[in-house]
Motif scaffolding. Structure first.
Motif, short mmCIF file in Angstrom:
data_model
loop_
_atom_site.label_atom_id
_atom_site.label_comp_id
_atom_site.label_asym_id
_atom_site.label_seq_id
_atom_site.Cartn_x
_atom_site.Cartn_y
_atom_site.Cartn_z
N GLU A 104 -33.00 -20.03 8.21
CA GLU A 104 -31.90 -20.89 8.64
C GLU A 104 -30.80 -20.13 9.37
OE1 GLU A 104 -30.74 -19.01 4.89
OE2 GLU A 104 -32.56 -20.00 5.52
N ARG A 105 -30.88 -18.81 9.38
CA ARG A 105 -29.86 -18.00 10.03
C ARG A 105 -30.13 -17.87 11.53
NH1 ARG A 105 -25.83 -15.11 6.79
NH2 ARG A 105 -26.41 -15.60 4.68
N VAL A 106 -29.08 -17.76 12.31
CA VAL A 106 -29.19 -17.69 13.77
C VAL A 106 -29.45 -16.27 14.25
CG1 VAL A 106 -27.94 -18.11 15.92
CG2 VAL A 106 -27.66 -19.65 14.01
N LEU A 107 -28.80 -15.30 13.65
CA LEU A 107 -28.83 -13.92 14.14
C LEU A 107 -30.23 -13.34 14.31
CD1 LEU A 107 -27.28 -11.43 15.05
CD2 LEU A 107 -27.06 -10.78 12.66
N PRO A 108 -31.14 -13.49 13.34
CA PRO A 108 -32.47 -12.91 13.57
C PRO A 108 -33.19 -13.54 14.75
CG PRO A 108 -32.30 -13.73 11.31
CD PRO A 108 -31.02 -14.04 12.00
N HIS A 109 -33.05 -14.85 14.93
CA HIS A 109 -33.74 -15.51 16.04
C HIS A 109 -33.15 -15.09 17.38
CE1 HIS A 109 -36.08 -18.05 13.37
NE2 HIS A 109 -34.98 -18.26 12.67
N ALA A 110 -31.84 -14.98 17.46
CA ALA A 110 -31.22 -14.52 18.70
C ALA A 110 -31.60 -13.07 18.98
CB ALA A 110 -29.70 -14.66 18.60
N SER A 111 -31.71 -12.26 17.94
CA SER A 111 -32.10 -10.86 18.12
C SER A 111 -33.55 -10.76 18.58
CB SER A 111 -31.90 -10.10 16.81
OG SER A 111 -30.55 -10.13 16.44
N ILE A 112 -34.41 -11.60 18.04
CA ILE A 112 -35.81 -11.62 18.49
C ILE A 112 -35.86 -11.96 19.98
CG2 ILE A 112 -37.97 -12.94 18.33
CD1 ILE A 112 -37.41 -13.18 15.30
N GLY A 113 -35.07 -12.94 20.40
CA GLY A 113 -35.02 -13.30 21.82
C GLY A 113 -34.54 -12.15 22.68
N SER A 114 -33.53 -11.43 22.21
CA SER A 114 -33.02 -10.28 22.98
C SER A 114 -34.07 -9.19 23.12
CB SER A 114 -31.78 -9.71 22.29
OG SER A 114 -30.75 -10.66 22.26
N VAL A 115 -34.82 -8.94 22.05
CA VAL A 115 -35.89 -7.93 22.11
C VAL A 115 -36.97 -8.37 23.08
CG1 VAL A 115 -37.73 -6.82 20.78
CG2 VAL A 115 -35.44 -6.98 19.83
N TYR A 116 -37.34 -9.65 23.05
CA TYR A 116 -38.34 -10.14 24.00
C TYR A 116 -37.86 -9.99 25.44
CZ TYR A 116 -41.62 -12.18 20.62
OH TYR A 116 -42.55 -12.38 19.65
N LEU A 117 -36.57 -10.21 25.69
CA LEU A 117 -36.05 -10.00 27.04
C LEU A 117 -36.17 -8.54 27.46
CD1 LEU A 117 -32.84 -12.21 27.36
CD2 LEU A 117 -35.00 -12.43 28.58
N ARG A 118 -35.87 -7.63 26.55
CA ARG A 118 -36.00 -6.20 26.86
C ARG A 118 -37.45 -5.81 27.11
NH1 ARG A 118 -32.07 -5.72 22.61
NH2 ARG A 118 -30.07 -5.19 23.52
N MET A 119 -38.37 -6.51 26.46
CA MET A 119 -39.80 -6.24 26.64
C MET A 119 -40.37 -6.97 27.85
SD MET A 119 -40.93 -6.55 22.63
CE MET A 119 -42.63 -6.07 22.80
N ASP A 120 -39.51 -7.66 28.61
CA ASP A 120 -39.88 -8.42 29.80
C ASP A 120 -40.88 -9.53 29.45
OD1 ASP A 120 -39.52 -9.03 32.45
OD2 ASP A 120 -41.25 -7.83 33.11
N ARG A 121 -40.55 -10.27 28.40
CA ARG A 121 -41.34 -11.43 27.98
C ARG A 121 -40.40 -12.64 27.89
NH1 ARG A 121 -44.59 -9.13 22.85
NH2 ARG A 121 -45.03 -11.35 22.58
N PRO A 122 -39.97 -13.17 29.05
CA PRO A 122 -38.96 -14.24 29.03
C PRO A 122 -39.44 -15.54 28.39
CG PRO A 122 -39.75 -13.87 31.26
CD PRO A 122 -40.34 -12.80 30.41
N ALA A 123 -40.72 -15.85 28.44
CA ALA A 123 -41.20 -17.10 27.82
C ALA A 123 -41.04 -17.04 26.30
CB ALA A 123 -42.66 -17.35 28.20
N ASP A 124 -41.40 -15.89 25.71
CA ASP A 124 -41.22 -15.72 24.27
C ASP A 124 -39.74 -15.69 23.91
OD1 ASP A 124 -43.99 -15.60 23.80
OD2 ASP A 124 -44.02 -13.44 24.23
N ALA A 125 -38.95 -15.07 24.77
CA ALA A 125 -37.51 -15.01 24.53
C ALA A 125 -36.91 -16.42 24.55
CB ALA A 125 -36.83 -14.14 25.59
#
Length: 186
Positions: A104-125
């Motif tokens: 239910e927390r936002v921070l882990p999901h937002a952090s997962i999205g940021s990591v996916y952006l760094r990995m150049d995976r925008p769809a997963d992000a």
């Protein structure tokens, strides 16, 4: 006198047992079960079902909640450190663990999205930022990340909408400089 004390203890224990039984019946009614599922002797699935039911119904106690919260904080800490050191796979694993512990927390999901952006995976992000925005529609980190993911996917109109929404949230919070920056990016 001893007999009186023994009788009194038995009476109290009986009342406690009755209250526990009533509480169990109430929980079973809430979960749509007339009684606990029973497995046949030697049936591994039956025993597992009983354990899952017991874990699902029983609320966590104070020490258990504290231990779970410590595991959550530790997973976030490991994710942040791995991100700073450039170890994106380790960071992703730690953030996924944190999101599993506290979905239910936002921070882990937002952090997962940021990591996916760094990995150049925008769809997963985009998916991860969507989960974060489902939990908190006005989260600024998730909105900015969503805009970056949409831009990376070649959807500039949707990215501009996300940035406009971010700018309006920042302006409502009285942070006009940041709102102007977000509006310029749109």
């Amino acid at each position: 006198l001893r007999q009186l004390h023994a009788d009194e203890r038995r009476t109290r224990a009986g009342r406690r047992g009755a209250r526990r039984s009533e509480a169990r019946r109430r929980v079973r009614r809430q979960h749509g079960r007339s009684r606990r599922p029973r497995g046949r002797r030697g049936d591994p699935e039956g025993g597992r079902k009983r354990r899952e039911y017991a874990l699902h119904v029983r609320p966590l106690t104070g020490p258990e909640v504290e231990a779970l919260y410590e595991r959550y904080k530790d997973a976030l800490r490991r994710g942040h450190i791995a991100t700073l050191r450039g170890r994106q796979e380790a960071a992703l694993a730690a953030y996924v663990e944190a999101a599993t512990i506290a979905p239910e927390r936002v921070l882990p999901h937002a952090s997962i999205g940021s990591v996916y952006l760094r990995m150049d995976r925008p769809a997963d992000a985009l998916t991860a930022f969507g989960h974060a925005l489902d939990r908190a529609p006005s989260d600024e980190t998730a909105l900015a990340g969503r805009a970056d993911a949409l831009a990376g996917l070649g959807r500039p109109a949707e990215a501009a909408e996300a940035l406009d929404r971010l700018a309006s949230i920042q302006e409502a919070a009285g942070r006009h400089v940041e709102a102007l920056d977000s509006a310029r990016r749109a």
